[in-house]
Design a protein around this motif. Structure first.
Motif, PDB file in Angstrom:
ATOM      1  N   GLN A  41       0.671  -1.299   0.220  1.00  0.00           N
ATOM      2  CA  GLN A  41      -0.160   0.118  -0.030  1.00  0.00           C
ATOM      3  C   GLN A  41       0.767   1.185   0.390  1.00  0.00           C
ATOM      4  N   LEU A  42       0.341   1.696  -0.801  1.00  0.00           N
ATOM      5  CA  LEU A  42       0.858   3.133  -1.062  1.00  0.00           C
ATOM      6  C   LEU A  42       0.351   4.616  -0.946  1.00  0.00           C
ATOM      7  N   THR A  43       0.589   5.613  -0.733  1.00  0.00           N
ATOM      8  CA  THR A  43      -0.373   7.061  -0.588  1.00  0.00           C
ATOM      9  C   THR A  43      -0.198   8.288  -0.751  1.00  0.00           C
ATOM     10  N   THR A  44      -0.689   8.443  -0.596  1.00  0.00           N
ATOM     11  CA  THR A  44      -0.616  10.545  -1.433  1.00  0.00           C
ATOM     12  C   THR A  44      -1.790  11.433  -1.054  1.00  0.00           C
ATOM     13  N   ARG A  90       8.015  -2.890  -6.468  1.00  0.00           N
ATOM     14  CA  ARG A  90       8.064  -1.826  -5.348  1.00  0.00           C
ATOM     15  C   ARG A  90       9.566  -1.620  -5.551  1.00  0.00           C
ATOM     16  N   LYS A  95      11.619   6.480  -3.170  1.00  0.00           N
ATOM     17  CA  LYS A  95      11.062   7.058  -2.203  1.00  0.00           C
ATOM     18  C   LYS A  95      10.654   8.764  -2.384  1.00  0.00           C
ATOM     19  N   VAL A 124      10.311   2.653  -2.529  1.00  0.00           N
ATOM     20  CA  VAL A 124       9.500   2.577  -1.463  1.00  0.00           C
ATOM     21  C   VAL A 124       8.989   1.762  -0.800  1.00  0.00           C
ATOM     22  N   GLU A 125       8.945   1.020   0.600  1.00  0.00           N
ATOM     23  CA  GLU A 125       8.509   0.469   1.572  1.00  0.00           C
ATOM     24  C   GLU A 125       6.246   0.687   1.770  1.00  0.00           C
ATOM     25  N   ASN A 126       5.874  -0.683   2.553  1.00  0.00           N
ATOM     26  CA  ASN A 126       4.587  -0.756   2.439  1.00  0.00           C
ATOM     27  C   ASN A 126       4.525   0.562   3.387  1.00  0.00           C
ATOM     28  N   ASP A 128       4.725   4.057   2.567  1.00  0.00           N
ATOM     29  CA  ASP A 128       4.857   4.969   2.147  1.00  0.00           C
ATOM     30  C   ASP A 128       3.852   6.216   1.424  1.00  0.00           C
ATOM     31  N   ARG A 129       4.032   7.267   1.697  1.00  0.00           N
ATOM     32  CA  ARG A 129       3.160   8.490   1.661  1.00  0.00           C
ATOM     33  C   ARG A 129       4.357   8.967   0.399  1.00  0.00           C
ATOM     34  N   LEU A 130       3.643   9.027  -0.606  1.00  0.00           N
ATOM     35  CA  LEU A 130       4.373   9.723  -1.901  1.00  0.00           C
ATOM     36  C   LEU A 130       4.138  11.250  -2.273  1.00  0.00           C
TER      37      LEU A 130
END
Length: 323
Positions: A41-44, A90, A95, A124-126, A128-130
């Motif tokens: 999962q990635l967030t922004t 990934r 990052k 990136v890792e699980n 992380d927020r971009l």
């Protein structure tokens, strides 16, 4: 009995086909939604998602790598996007990569596009927020285009009025373009400017010739600039002239001082030259002295004929004759 068995077989076949279609559809949708793929999962966070919905695709370098899992409100008025991204990509997403909202085609569904990133940043890792970058707002673009269209209409109308006035000969430009007399004057000015340019070039040529002649040997200017002996003599003469000028200055100052004293009544000459009363007295005194001298001469002449001095004068006359 046969008819019942036949109906059961037909129903069973249809049920089996339906199950196969259902399973195929589930697998297909699951494959498209990456439901059966190991993911992270990635967030922004965006200020405006512009109609993005859960289930829309996530792209990276033109390849679909996941889907939007959910959309949450974040902070005061922002929106958080949670994405499911294939775990196998990934290592390619860094990052410092960025996420933006785009469209799938010209009028297609909204999608998330991940781009950028440098090799210096780790993958990136699980969780992380971009960083996000807001896309171009099409509504604002349309408003800007509308405003530009209005400006273009105004400019076109102004150009129409301007060209009409020029065609009618109004204003300086119109007069230049339509007035034949003014055009002739303008041509005359250009002709005079051309003549002036020719004369200027001719003058430059003459100046070059003159400067070249000054550099010839035997020329006074050339000798002054190159003959060191002549320069020394000239310098000596100038120094002599300077000394003469200095002496003349001193002489002038002395004459001024003498003149000042002659104009001053505190000395004898100044009194004689400037005091009228003294001059009158001196004149009378000289007159009296002259009169006394004449009387004295008459007395001496008379003594020559008196008895006591007669012999002395005779002897003096004989001594003069012997000499």
């Amino acid at each position: 009995m046969r008819n019942d068995n036949k109906k059961s077989v037909i129903v069973g076949i249809f049920v089996l086909i339906g199950i196969i279609i259902f399973i195929t559809g589930v697998l297909t949708l699951g494959g498209q939604q990456k439901k059966f793929v190991k993911s992270i999962q990635l967030t922004t966070v965006f200020d405006d998602v512009a109609g993005l919905q859960a289930g829309n695709n996530v792209w990276f370098s033109g390849v679909k790598i996941g889907t939007v899992r959910r959309i949450n409100f974040f902070g005061d008025s922002q929106v958080e996007i949670v994405m499911n991204v294939e775990e196998k990509v990934r290592e390619y997403i860094r990052k410092d990569s960025k996420a933006t909202i785009s469209s799938d085609g010209l009028i297609g569904n909204k999608i998330i596009v991940i781009y950028g990133g440098t090799t210096q940043a780790p993958p990136v890792e699980n969780g992380d927020r971009l960083m996000s970058e807001m896309p171009l707002d099409t509504d604002k673009m349309m408003e800007t285009l509308q405003e530009n269209n209005k400006n273009l209409v105004t400019i076109t109308e102004n150009l129409k009025v301007l060209t009409s006035k020029i065609a009618q000969g109004e204003g300086i430009v119109g007069a230049v373009m339509t007035d034949s007399v003014l055009a002739d004057n303008f041509k005359s000015i250009l002709s005079n400017l051309e003549k002036a340019s020719v004369n200027s070039n001719r003058m430059l040529v003459e100046l070059n010739k003159f400067s070249s002649s000054l550099n010839k040997e035997g020329n006074l200017v050339h000798d002054l600039m190159n003959d060191k002996e002549l320069y020394k003599n000239l310098q000596t003469s100038i120094q002599g002239l300077q000394a003469t000028a200095d002496n003349a200055k001193v002489l002038t100052e002395n004459l001024n001082e003498v003149t000042y004293k002659l104009n001053d009544k505190s000395n004898a000459l100044g009194m004689v030259l400037n005091d009228e009363e003294f001059a009158s007295r001196l004149k009378h005194t000289l007159i009296y002295a002259d009169s006394s001298t004449m009387n004295l001469n008459r007395g001496l002449e008379a003594l020559e004929y008196t008895w006591p001095f007669r012999k002395g004068f005779k002897r003096m006359n004989k001594a003069k004759e012997n000499n």
